[in-house]
Write a protein that holds these residues in place. Sequence first.
Motif, PDB file in Angstrom:
ATOM      1  N   HIS A 104      -1.660   3.350  14.793  1.00 21.01           N
ATOM      2  CA  HIS A 104      -2.093   3.967  13.414  1.00 21.01           C
ATOM      3  C   HIS A 104      -1.250   4.943  12.727  1.00 21.01           C
ATOM      4  O   HIS A 104      -1.219   5.003  11.573  1.00 21.01           O
ATOM      5  CB  HIS A 104      -3.449   4.884  13.974  1.00 21.01           C
ATOM      6  CG  HIS A 104      -4.735   3.713  14.461  1.00 21.01           C
ATOM      7  ND1 HIS A 104      -5.108   2.791  13.659  1.00 21.01           N
ATOM      8  CD2 HIS A 104      -5.108   3.859  16.002  1.00 21.01           C
ATOM      9  CE1 HIS A 104      -5.928   2.071  14.730  1.00 21.01           C
ATOM     10  NE2 HIS A 104      -5.939   2.651  15.809  1.00 21.01           N
ATOM     11  N   SER A 105      -0.325   5.591  13.439  1.00 20.59           N
ATOM     12  CA  SER A 105       0.564   6.412  12.837  1.00 20.59           C
ATOM     13  C   SER A 105       1.733   5.383  11.953  1.00 20.59           C
ATOM     14  O   SER A 105       1.912   6.204  10.669  1.00 20.59           O
ATOM     15  CB  SER A 105       1.444   7.442  13.676  1.00 20.59           C
ATOM     16  OG  SER A 105       0.534   8.327  14.472  1.00 20.59           O
ATOM     17  N   ILE A 106       2.035   4.531  12.434  1.00 24.36           N
ATOM     18  CA  ILE A 106       2.981   3.741  11.766  1.00 24.36           C
ATOM     19  C   ILE A 106       2.066   3.093  10.562  1.00 24.36           C
ATOM     20  O   ILE A 106       2.877   3.145   9.382  1.00 24.36           O
ATOM     21  CB  ILE A 106       3.605   2.726  12.637  1.00 24.36           C
ATOM     22  CG1 ILE A 106       4.574   3.216  13.596  1.00 24.36           C
ATOM     23  CG2 ILE A 106       4.092   1.609  11.872  1.00 24.36           C
ATOM     24  CD1 ILE A 106       5.131   2.173  14.506  1.00 24.36           C
ATOM     25  N   GLU A 107       1.027   2.664  10.935  1.00 28.16           N
ATOM     26  CA  GLU A 107       0.164   2.085   9.673  1.00 28.16           C
ATOM     27  C   GLU A 107      -0.005   3.122   8.360  1.00 28.16           C
ATOM     28  O   GLU A 107      -0.003   2.653   7.223  1.00 28.16           O
ATOM     29  CB  GLU A 107      -1.048   1.591  10.077  1.00 28.16           C
ATOM     30  CG  GLU A 107      -1.052   0.406  11.043  1.00 28.16           C
ATOM     31  CD  GLU A 107      -2.297  -0.137  11.636  1.00 28.16           C
ATOM     32  OE1 GLU A 107      -3.436   0.729  11.501  1.00 28.16           O
ATOM     33  OE2 GLU A 107      -2.382  -1.073  12.129  1.00 28.16           O
ATOM     34  N   ALA A 108      -0.265   4.281   8.921  1.00 26.74           N
ATOM     35  CA  ALA A 108      -0.489   5.360   7.834  1.00 26.74           C
ATOM     36  C   ALA A 108       0.905   5.766   7.004  1.00 26.74           C
ATOM     37  O   ALA A 108       0.934   5.846   5.853  1.00 26.74           O
ATOM     38  CB  ALA A 108      -1.112   6.674   8.324  1.00 26.74           C
ATOM     39  N   LEU A 109       1.814   5.585   7.741  1.00 26.78           N
ATOM     40  CA  LEU A 109       3.209   5.987   7.145  1.00 26.78           C
ATOM     41  C   LEU A 109       3.531   4.824   6.414  1.00 26.78           C
ATOM     42  O   LEU A 109       4.209   5.125   5.096  1.00 26.78           O
ATOM     43  CB  LEU A 109       4.219   6.314   8.241  1.00 26.78           C
ATOM     44  CG  LEU A 109       5.588   6.986   7.732  1.00 26.78           C
ATOM     45  CD1 LEU A 109       5.228   8.165   6.933  1.00 26.78           C
ATOM     46  CD2 LEU A 109       6.479   7.342   8.954  1.00 26.78           C
ATOM     47  N   GLN A 110       3.231   3.369   6.693  1.00 27.93           N
ATOM     48  CA  GLN A 110       3.627   2.605   5.735  1.00 27.93           C
ATOM     49  C   GLN A 110       2.679   2.306   4.626  1.00 27.93           C
ATOM     50  O   GLN A 110       3.020   2.219   3.465  1.00 27.93           O
ATOM     51  CB  GLN A 110       3.360   1.192   6.490  1.00 27.93           C
ATOM     52  CG  GLN A 110       4.303   0.739   7.553  1.00 27.93           C
ATOM     53  CD  GLN A 110       4.118  -0.407   8.389  1.00 27.93           C
ATOM     54  OE1 GLN A 110       2.645  -0.625   8.751  1.00 27.93           O
ATOM     55  NE2 GLN A 110       5.081  -1.262   8.562  1.00 27.93           N
ATOM     56  N   HIS A 111       1.430   2.896   4.633  1.00 31.90           N
ATOM     57  CA  HIS A 111       0.686   3.000   3.448  1.00 31.90           C
ATOM     58  C   HIS A 111       1.224   4.263   2.584  1.00 31.90           C
ATOM     59  O   HIS A 111       1.274   3.863   1.385  1.00 31.90           O
ATOM     60  CB  HIS A 111      -0.991   3.515   4.055  1.00 31.90           C
ATOM     61  CG  HIS A 111      -1.618   3.844   2.886  1.00 31.90           C
ATOM     62  ND1 HIS A 111      -2.233   2.844   2.251  1.00 31.90           N
ATOM     63  CD2 HIS A 111      -2.445   4.987   2.365  1.00 31.90           C
ATOM     64  CE1 HIS A 111      -2.938   3.354   1.192  1.00 31.90           C
ATOM     65  NE2 HIS A 111      -3.165   4.704   1.443  1.00 31.90           N
ATOM     66  N   ARG A 112       1.687   5.416   3.178  1.00 29.00           N
ATOM     67  CA  ARG A 112       2.241   6.316   2.418  1.00 29.00           C
ATOM     68  C   ARG A 112       3.385   5.737   1.849  1.00 29.00           C
ATOM     69  O   ARG A 112       3.596   6.236   0.422  1.00 29.00           O
ATOM     70  CB  ARG A 112       2.538   7.588   3.315  1.00 29.00           C
ATOM     71  CG  ARG A 112       3.106   8.717   2.420  1.00 29.00           C
ATOM     72  CD  ARG A 112       2.285   9.336   1.354  1.00 29.00           C
ATOM     73  NE  ARG A 112       2.920  10.246   0.511  1.00 29.00           N
ATOM     74  CZ  ARG A 112       3.783   9.940  -0.312  1.00 29.00           C
ATOM     75  NH1 ARG A 112       3.824   8.705  -0.676  1.00 29.00           N
ATOM     76  NH2 ARG A 112       4.219  10.963  -1.360  1.00 29.00           N
ATOM     77  N   LYS A 113       4.199   5.031   2.225  1.00 31.81           N
ATOM     78  CA  LYS A 113       5.515   4.476   1.538  1.00 31.81           C
ATOM     79  C   LYS A 113       5.096   3.613   0.484  1.00 31.81           C
ATOM     80  O   LYS A 113       5.741   3.663  -0.713  1.00 31.81           O
ATOM     81  CB  LYS A 113       6.388   3.687   2.734  1.00 31.81           C
ATOM     82  CG  LYS A 113       7.374   3.293   2.005  1.00 31.81           C
ATOM     83  CD  LYS A 113       8.174   2.206   3.442  1.00 31.81           C
ATOM     84  CE  LYS A 113       8.733   1.061   2.592  1.00 31.81           C
ATOM     85  NZ  LYS A 113       9.270  -0.100   3.508  1.00 31.81           N
ATOM     86  N   GLU A 114       3.996   2.987   0.567  1.00 28.26           N
ATOM     87  CA  GLU A 114       3.506   1.917  -0.276  1.00 28.26           C
ATOM     88  C   GLU A 114       3.094   2.819  -1.604  1.00 28.26           C
ATOM     89  O   GLU A 114       2.944   2.356  -2.732  1.00 28.26           O
ATOM     90  CB  GLU A 114       2.500   1.149   0.119  1.00 28.26           C
ATOM     91  CG  GLU A 114       3.005   0.091   0.948  1.00 28.26           C
ATOM     92  CD  GLU A 114       1.705  -0.810   1.533  1.00 28.26           C
ATOM     93  OE1 GLU A 114       0.550  -0.463   1.380  1.00 28.26           O
ATOM     94  OE2 GLU A 114       2.269  -1.612   2.506  1.00 28.26           O
ATOM     95  N   MET A 115       2.714   3.973  -1.608  1.00 29.02           N
ATOM     96  CA  MET A 115       2.075   5.061  -2.506  1.00 29.02           C
ATOM     97  C   MET A 115       3.414   5.568  -3.487  1.00 29.02           C
ATOM     98  O   MET A 115       2.836   5.972  -4.576  1.00 29.02           O
ATOM     99  CB  MET A 115       1.477   6.369  -2.074  1.00 29.02           C
ATOM    100  CG  MET A 115      -0.034   5.801  -1.201  1.00 29.02           C
ATOM    101  SD  MET A 115      -0.752   7.155  -0.380  1.00 29.02           S
ATOM    102  CE  MET A 115      -0.684   8.474  -1.778  1.00 29.02           C
TER     103      MET A 115
END
Length: 118
Positions: A104-115
């Motif tokens: 979940h942390s990796i997914e959240a960081l990938q999502h933040r990167k996409e922003m």
Amino acid sequence: MDIELVDEAIIQQMIEDTDSEVMPMLIDHYIEETRHRTDLLDQAFTDKDFEVIKFESHTLGSTSLALGNRVLSSLARKIEHLCVTEQLETVLTYHQELLQVVKHSIEALQHRKEMGFS
């Protein structure tokens, strides 16, 4: 996606300290390293290799905090502490939770990167 897994203040500080253009590369490198460490930890939990669990948890805790993954950092530090204090049976109870928090942390960081970071 639970963006609370990523501390935005830490991300903003990294942007100030480095450059917004390097953030995607830093995140990609962190994710690659975290996946590698997670594989090592997964095997160490299976093998009950507490020295590897202690070392990899320590490293994961540090690198995760550096990129704002406070929840993952906190859990990794907890596991490390349990190893240091030889609460070994308790350490083993965190195996699956750690794998889920990493995911979940990796997914959240990938999502933040996409922003984006500008």
